[in-house]
Design an enzyme around this catalytic site. Sequence first.
Site, PDB file in Angstrom:
ATOM      1  N   LYS A   7      66.436  21.721  49.798  1.00  0.00           N
ATOM      2  CA  LYS A   7      65.123  21.774  50.471  1.00  0.00           C
ATOM      3  C   LYS A   7      65.278  22.385  51.873  1.00  0.00           C
ATOM      4  CE  LYS A   7      61.601  20.486  49.289  1.00  0.00           C
ATOM      5  NZ  LYS A   7      60.518  21.136  48.499  1.00  0.00           N
ATOM      6  N   THR A  13      60.281  17.956  52.973  1.00  0.00           N
ATOM      7  CA  THR A  13      60.573  16.525  53.017  1.00  0.00           C
ATOM      8  C   THR A  13      61.226  16.127  54.333  1.00  0.00           C
ATOM      9  OG1 THR A  13      62.058  14.878  52.031  1.00  0.00           O
ATOM     10  CG2 THR A  13      62.677  17.155  51.731  1.00  0.00           C
ATOM     11  N   ASP A  14      61.111  14.855  54.679  1.00  0.00           N
ATOM     12  CA  ASP A  14      61.815  14.355  55.870  1.00  0.00           C
ATOM     13  C   ASP A  14      63.329  14.312  55.645  1.00  0.00           C
ATOM     14  OD1 ASP A  14      61.869  12.220  54.086  1.00  0.00           O
ATOM     15  OD2 ASP A  14      60.997  10.749  55.468  1.00  0.00           O
ATOM     16  N   GLU A  15      63.758  14.396  54.365  1.00  0.00           N
ATOM     17  CA  GLU A  15      65.195  14.245  54.078  1.00  0.00           C
ATOM     18  C   GLU A  15      66.036  15.376  54.667  1.00  0.00           C
ATOM     19  OE1 GLU A  15      66.413  12.968  50.261  1.00  0.00           O
ATOM     20  OE2 GLU A  15      64.671  11.698  49.959  1.00  0.00           O
ATOM     21  N   TYR A  28      70.038  17.638  46.941  1.00  0.00           N
ATOM     22  CA  TYR A  28      68.568  17.805  46.992  1.00  0.00           C
ATOM     23  C   TYR A  28      68.114  18.214  48.387  1.00  0.00           C
ATOM     24  CZ  TYR A  28      63.694  16.430  47.739  1.00  0.00           C
ATOM     25  OH  TYR A  28      62.379  16.413  48.132  1.00  0.00           O
TER      26      TYR A  28
END
Length: 365
Positions: free
Chosen positions: A175, A146-148, A171
């Site tokens: 990741k 993810t970009d997060e 989260y």
Amino acid sequence: MRTFNNILITGGAGFIGSNMVRYLFEGYANFAGRVINLDSLTYAGNPESLADIAERYGKGAKPRYVFVQGDICDRPLIEKLFKDYEIDAVIHFAAESHVDRSIVGPEAFIRTNVMGTFTLLDVARNAWKTSDGTLRKDVLFHHISTDEVYGSLGETGYFTETTAYDPRSPYSASKAGSDHLVMAYHHTYGLPVTLTNCSNNYGPYQFPEKLIPLMILNMTEGKPLPVYGDGKNIRDWLYVEDHNSAVWLVMRQGKIGEKYNIGGENEWQNIELLKKLINIVAEETGKNTNDLRSLITYVKDRPGHDRRYAIDCSKLKGELGWSQSVSFEEGLRKTVRWYLANPTWVAHVRSGEYRSWIEKNYDKR
Ligand code: NAD
Ligand code: DAU
């Protein structure tokens, strides 16, 4: 161009994974091999999303679609799957994926996203060892991220593949941990890996806790539309099929050991997105736009709420020639129509009722 025969998809009963299975069999990929879908069926996993695929490809002596209910942390099970199905590629989607849930209960995120990814990597490393101790080169572990992991942007700037990781929720931290493990297995053991970091997806089969399906359903049910904080946080939205076309391209043609950003180049403040969605829902249902707007309710902000995500996907576009194919207008309309047309899927995923369906249709391992 890499080719694969037996792909293990983890989390294939979830939102993006189920769309990937569909894309492989019936989308542009036109994949001729076998897909093993391993999913533990948490609240977010629904095998009904692939009931038609199971019907068409899951029957006979050598089915091309196999669903296995199981946990990515279950090492003996993963070892058996690698052996029984001669797995030569993994697409690793399985994760706890919702930021709000990670704030309330981070432990499941660490277990699945970190330990689960470690288990898969370690089994792959052993399963793909050759007699001289080196790893096979005709295999691939593709990790979905993810970009997060990059953190939060201010008003300007973009995340590139070299942006330093700065995860800010349990989260995204979990990741980020999984991404580091994937790269470590490549650099240390020579595991052939590719990794993609994608922006916010939307489309059919997304669990209605995420912004777009939640808002569509609340509008149809006349419920409040909860906007966190000032509603000005920005996300970069991509239609799910465009995510999966990029994943497939990277798997086939991307450089081993490299990561690629995937994005919509489509930034929206949450409140502006919601107004656009209201217009589409009003057109599709005949509801009054002002009535729908009156449902907008500003609520307490998400703790540590990342302000802005924006992806620079020029590497993917330049090196591999990928581009987005679905405009936001078109994708949102398709998504609204899908949720309006599939009340049974919605009811079942909300109630967990599909569990009785799985008992009838599949053996548990
Ligand atoms: P999802 O929550 O809809 O689906 C996750 C699936 O994983 C579910 O079917 C669930 O049952 C399964 N799962 C969870 N824990 C498991 C375990 N221990 N063992 C086996 N299966 C398990 O998530 P999604 O939105 O489809 O996201 C898929 C992947 O894509 C995730 O890795 C996520 O981080 C990543 N991602 C999501 C987005 C997005 O916008 N949704 C964007 C970028 C990346
Ligand atoms: O950026 C990729 C990520 O996108 C993925 O890695 C995650 O798995 C996925 O869940 C998603 O994370 P977000 O937190 O961005 O998505 P979510 O749909 O939860 O929220 C989108 C934005 O809308 C965010 O700024 C929070 C806000 N929001 C969300 C909900 C559910 C609201 O204002 N109200 C809401 O009720």
